[in-house]
Design a protein around this motif. Sequence first.
Motif, short mmCIF file in Angstrom:
data_model
loop_
_atom_site.label_atom_id
_atom_site.label_comp_id
_atom_site.label_asym_id
_atom_site.label_seq_id
_atom_site.Cartn_x
_atom_site.Cartn_y
_atom_site.Cartn_z
N VAL A 61 32.47 20.36 16.70
CA VAL A 61 31.25 19.67 17.11
C VAL A 61 30.14 20.69 17.30
CG1 VAL A 61 30.19 18.29 18.93
CG2 VAL A 61 32.54 17.81 18.23
N LEU A 62 29.00 20.47 16.64
CA LEU A 62 27.86 21.35 16.84
C LEU A 62 27.22 21.04 18.18
CD1 LEU A 62 26.22 21.12 13.28
CD2 LEU A 62 27.60 23.00 14.20
N ALA B 5 24.27 21.37 19.04
CA ALA B 5 22.97 20.74 18.81
C ALA B 5 23.04 19.22 18.81
CB ALA B 5 22.39 21.23 17.48
N GLU B 6 24.23 18.69 18.55
CA GLU B 6 24.38 17.22 18.49
C GLU B 6 24.65 16.61 19.86
OE1 GLU B 6 26.65 15.61 14.88
OE2 GLU B 6 27.58 17.54 15.26
N CYS B 7 24.82 17.43 20.88
CA CYS B 7 25.43 16.93 22.13
C CYS B 7 24.43 16.58 23.22
CB CYS B 7 26.40 17.97 22.69
SG CYS B 7 27.82 18.22 21.62
N ASP B 8 23.13 16.66 22.95
CA ASP B 8 22.18 16.51 24.07
C ASP B 8 22.14 15.11 24.66
OD1 ASP B 8 21.10 15.60 21.73
OD2 ASP B 8 19.06 16.29 22.14
N GLU B 9 22.56 14.12 23.91
CA GLU B 9 22.49 12.76 24.46
C GLU B 9 23.85 12.28 24.96
OE1 GLU B 9 20.81 10.61 21.21
OE2 GLU B 9 18.88 11.64 21.40
N HIS B 10 24.78 13.19 25.12
CA HIS B 10 26.13 12.78 25.49
C HIS B 10 26.58 13.42 26.80
CE1 HIS B 10 26.55 11.03 21.50
NE2 HIS B 10 26.12 12.16 21.00
#
Lengths: 330, 148
Positions: B59-60, B62-67
Amino acid sequence: MRPFEYERAGDASAAVEAVASGSAMYLAGGTNLVDLMKLGVETPERLVDVSHLPHDRIEETSAGGLRIGATARNSDVAAHPAVRERYPLLARALLSGASGQLRNVATAAGNLLQRTRCPYFQDVSKPCNKRRPGSGCPAREGEHRNLAVLGHSEACVATHPSDMAVALAAIGAEVLVTGPAGDRAIPMPGLHRLPGDEPQRDTVLEPGELITALEIEPLAPALAAGSTYGKVRDRASFSFAVVSVAAAVEVADGTVRDCRIALGAVAHGPWRAWRAEESLRGAPATAASFAAAADAELAQAQPLRDNAFKVPLARNLLTTTLAELCEEVA
Amino acid sequence: MRLSINGRAHDVGVEPHELLVDTLRDRLGLTGTKQACGMGDCGACTVRLDDETVYSCLVLTAECDEHRIQTIEGVADGDDLDPVQQAFIDADAMQCGFCTPGQIMSMRALLDEVPDPDEEALVRGMSGNLCRCGAYANLVPAIAQVAR
């Protein structure tokens, strides 16, 4: 991993524009792409993240089928009540693949577009016509126990690893795409192509085309009730298929009225067994008919030195799967 | 970017190609999450993203800000171990312990979804976590201790 730029697409057309204009790739779940980037097989300069686009819904179609959004997670598709009830072979295929951690992230479109696990494709120190066209195929004379027995070419003997694609090929579906030249629908089977002399192309997608949804055809309740997905693998879970089969049969008065059959892990894409279906439709639901159907399909097999076992394995898997389904239905 | 980890907000600057497991371990010192294969095959790096288990090595960040992210450090309630952690100790469900944080994350997630799993559900729920010591057998009494 080689550094790259990351951007989040605002909508599908912005994503298409961003990818069509240069050395960029779409990123959804990333479970295969990130893997391949770590191995150096894929080296995009930019990733365009499409996982936030509103393409994750699972909805009814007016034709009585289901529309599965491209970014719907594999775990959500497998658990969806309509999928479990009307397409049990699709739910089984999904649950037989990967692990919970991967299914929670991997998307429907990404599942179809995952790359082969051929060991030479994944090893950048080796030649591979799929990865570097014209460099040669060491698999043909090398490690090919798990590779293709149907539809391969001099240039490539890779197999496609998806379980879901096999179920969709049996059921029938349309892959909805948008791209630089507009929107179109690609039938399944038909998204994946045979390698021929262009093994670098896994599918018929054109550069920059983005899958937005999969529209699954309605499956007659009698076929759905007599359907399953069977998978032979080297260990009982979290392993790719050696051979798999998606099958649906409708039997009445001892006769096979209708059937759908596709084989997995035997070719460059899911293999719809048209010849087996033709042989079986209208035939008595007996072991002899099941064997004749399997033989009709597998007569075209061209096994390699170390994977000839996959032909009788596919035959046995298909005949026992059909026998079990017909017993259940009866 | 802002990450929500174990109920706390962390402001971090990350590279586009940075993986979540590296952000957790190298930037934030949350070294309970382990990395072994780095290819999504072994499960040692399992964390939860919005309650669902994922391999943080694929998992990058950068993809995790909304989780919401939960790691092994966020499973206990202060000094009180989660019942799954206690069950791993009581049932001796480990040998070297390297895969254990990932195993605990997966078992906790399985029990949150299926409070009383049968053996098939256990095997399916835990099959994404490999243990090179082969200490699988005691996962069964461990989960039995917590299941209701």
